[in-house]
Design a protein around this motif. Structure first.
Motif, PDB file in Angstrom:
ATOM      1  N   GLY A   1      17.391  -4.139  -5.664  1.00 35.53           N
ATOM      2  CA  GLY A   1      16.698  -4.408  -6.913  1.00 35.53           C
ATOM      3  C   GLY A   1      15.220  -4.700  -6.763  1.00 35.53           C
ATOM      4  N   ASN A   2      14.807  -5.182  -5.581  1.00 34.30           N
ATOM      5  CA  ASN A   2      13.405  -5.532  -5.341  1.00 34.30           C
ATOM      6  C   ASN A   2      12.703  -4.562  -4.404  1.00 34.30           C
ATOM      7  N   ALA A   3      13.467  -3.860  -3.583  1.00 35.11           N
ATOM      8  CA  ALA A   3      12.891  -3.078  -2.489  1.00 35.11           C
ATOM      9  C   ALA A   3      11.930  -1.999  -2.973  1.00 35.11           C
ATOM     10  N   ILE A   4      12.293  -1.283  -4.031  1.00 30.01           N
ATOM     11  CA  ILE A   4      11.457  -0.171  -4.487  1.00 30.01           C
ATOM     12  C   ILE A   4      10.098  -0.671  -4.984  1.00 30.01           C
ATOM     13  N   TRP A   5      10.080  -1.838  -5.621  1.00 29.41           N
ATOM     14  CA  TRP A   5       8.819  -2.415  -6.095  1.00 29.41           C
ATOM     15  C   TRP A   5       7.978  -2.898  -4.920  1.00 29.41           C
ATOM     16  N   SER A   6       8.637  -3.472  -3.923  1.00 26.24           N
ATOM     17  CA  SER A   6       7.919  -3.938  -2.731  1.00 26.24           C
ATOM     18  C   SER A   6       7.310  -2.763  -1.971  1.00 26.24           C
ATOM     19  N   VAL A   7       8.056  -1.682  -1.867  1.00 25.54           N
ATOM     20  CA  VAL A   7       7.546  -0.483  -1.207  1.00 25.54           C
ATOM     21  C   VAL A   7       6.352   0.083  -1.982  1.00 25.54           C
ATOM     22  N   LEU A   8       6.438   0.069  -3.301  1.00 26.50           N
ATOM     23  CA  LEU A   8       5.346   0.565  -4.140  1.00 26.50           C
ATOM     24  C   LEU A   8       4.063  -0.222  -3.882  1.00 26.50           C
ATOM     25  N   VAL A   9       4.180  -1.544  -3.770  1.00 25.05           N
ATOM     26  CA  VAL A   9       3.015  -2.391  -3.499  1.00 25.05           C
ATOM     27  C   VAL A   9       2.378  -2.021  -2.161  1.00 25.05           C
ATOM     28  N   VAL A  10       3.216  -1.849  -1.136  1.00 24.78           N
ATOM     29  CA  VAL A  10       2.709  -1.515   0.204  1.00 24.78           C
ATOM     30  C   VAL A  10       1.978  -0.182   0.190  1.00 24.78           C
ATOM     31  N   LEU A  11       2.574   0.822  -0.435  1.00 27.62           N
ATOM     32  CA  LEU A  11       1.992   2.168  -0.428  1.00 27.62           C
ATOM     33  C   LEU A  11       0.713   2.236  -1.263  1.00 27.62           C
ATOM     34  N   ILE A  12       0.661   1.515  -2.370  1.00 27.10           N
ATOM     35  CA  ILE A  12      -0.562   1.464  -3.176  1.00 27.10           C
ATOM     36  C   ILE A  12      -1.676   0.788  -2.389  1.00 27.10           C
ATOM     37  N   TRP A  13      -1.344  -0.312  -1.712  1.00 23.46           N
ATOM     38  CA  TRP A  13      -2.327  -1.028  -0.899  1.00 23.46           C
ATOM     39  C   TRP A  13      -2.814  -0.177   0.266  1.00 23.46           C
ATOM     40  N   HIS A  14      -1.886   0.496   0.912  1.00 21.83           N
ATOM     41  CA  HIS A  14      -2.221   1.272   2.104  1.00 21.83           C
ATOM     42  C   HIS A  14      -3.142   2.446   1.784  1.00 21.83           C
ATOM     43  N   GLY A  15      -2.899   3.140   0.682  1.00 24.47           N
ATOM     44  CA  GLY A  15      -3.697   4.315   0.347  1.00 24.47           C
ATOM     45  C   GLY A  15      -4.874   4.050  -0.567  1.00 24.47           C
ATOM     46  N   PHE A  16      -5.086   2.775  -0.913  1.00 27.98           N
ATOM     47  CA  PHE A  16      -6.136   2.438  -1.875  1.00 27.98           C
ATOM     48  C   PHE A  16      -7.517   2.855  -1.379  1.00 27.98           C
ATOM     49  N   GLY A  17      -7.813   2.576  -0.101  1.00 32.71           N
ATOM     50  CA  GLY A  17      -9.144   2.832   0.426  1.00 32.71           C
ATOM     51  C   GLY A  17      -9.523   4.293   0.411  1.00 32.71           C
TER      52      GLY A  17
END
Length: 290
Positions: A153-169
């Motif tokens: 229930g939480n994993a997909i949102w947590s993954v989304l945060v990581v990927l948005i942060w990682h590719g932001f730059g």
């Protein structure tokens, strides 16, 4: 010189190396993938032609549709969250002067140069429900429960945060380059005419950034569809298949379950979806341009 370059043999000799590389590195693997998609090849030994059986199974495979849905969800997250923030950050950076501009540009780009493995394990520690940073912060605010951010229930949102942060730059840097290419005279003229910051953004910056936005959004969609490494190291598609993405599911079927033929049918669908998405985005931007 004109006579030389109008010679068909010369033209072919100049094009031949590129055609060879394209055929060997791109076209041939795609054609082989299409062929293996019609077989029951396991990756080892002989294979037999089974027609459309892999595709019939694929359309009935609930995990495949979950993976596709997660990939599209990630693409929406990139477009609706990552890219607006990246564009606004790029505009703010453009207004800075001197060393501060270069410093913040480097800081925002740092996650992109860090190894994917390091990123995944770093966020594993941050999300750890026992001693992770998030757990410590929640504890300081009085939260006494145990929150598993990589659980069901939480994993997909947590993954989304990581990927948005990682590719932001990376997205921010492309927008930053686009903003830098806008002639400052246009901003000065708009200010003289009494335009405020909002008017300048919507009537000058945004229209002139359209080609950059088109490239960035297209790259974001493709990146979301082919996302694998970070997710595989962070959750391995779990819990269950909640964070399964198309590329990670392809890898799982082809190289872990030894269903190489079935994995290639997934790759063919992956290529088709990427092509359809790219054509659709090009048409959307073309229509808005008109």
């Amino acid at each position: 010189m004109h006579k030389l370059y109008s010679n068909k043999k010369v033209i072919f000799s100049l094009m031949a190396p590129g055609i060879f590389v394209f055929t060997a590195a791109i076209l041939a693997p795609i054609l082989l993938s299409v062929y293996y998609g019609f077989t029951n090849y396991s990756g080892i030994g002989e294979s037999s032609f089974i027609g459309l059986e892999n595709y019939k199974t694929l359309f009935q495979d609930s995990v495949f549709w979950t993976a596709l849905r997660n990939s599209l969800f990630l693409a929406i997250g990139f477009i609706c969250i990552q890219h607006p923030l990246a564009m606004l950050t790029a505009i703010k950076l453009d207004k800075l002067q001197g060393k501060a501009e270069g410093l913040f540009r480097c800081i925002f780009f740092i996650p992109n140069v860090i190894s994917v493995a390091v990123i995944a394990y770093l966020w594993k520690f941050i999300y750890n429900p026992n001693f992770g940073l998030v757990a410590k912060v929640l504890k300081n605010f009085g939260y006494t429960g145990q929150l598993n951010l990589l659980g069901s229930g939480n994993a997909i949102w947590s993954v989304l945060v990581v990927l948005i942060w990682h590719g932001f730059g990376w997205g921010m840097l492309i927008y930053y380059t686009g903003v830098k290419n806008i002639d400052p005279v246009m901003y000065e003229a708009a200010s003289i005419d009494g335009a405020n910051g909002r008017d300048i953004f919507f009537h000058i910056t945004l229209p002139l950034m359209k080609p950059v936005i088109q490239v960035n959004v297209t790259m974001a969609v493709i990146a979301a569809l082919k996302q694998m490494e970070t997710v595989y190291l962070l959750t391995a598609g779990g819990p269950g298949n909640e964070t399964q993405f198309m590329a990670s599911y392809l890898y799982k079927q082809a190289f872990q379950s030894y269903k190489y033929g079935y994995g290639n049918s997934i790759s063919v669908m992956f290529i088709l979806i990427c092509l359809i998405s790219t054509v659709a985005l090009n048409r959307i931007f073309a229509e808005r341009g008109e």
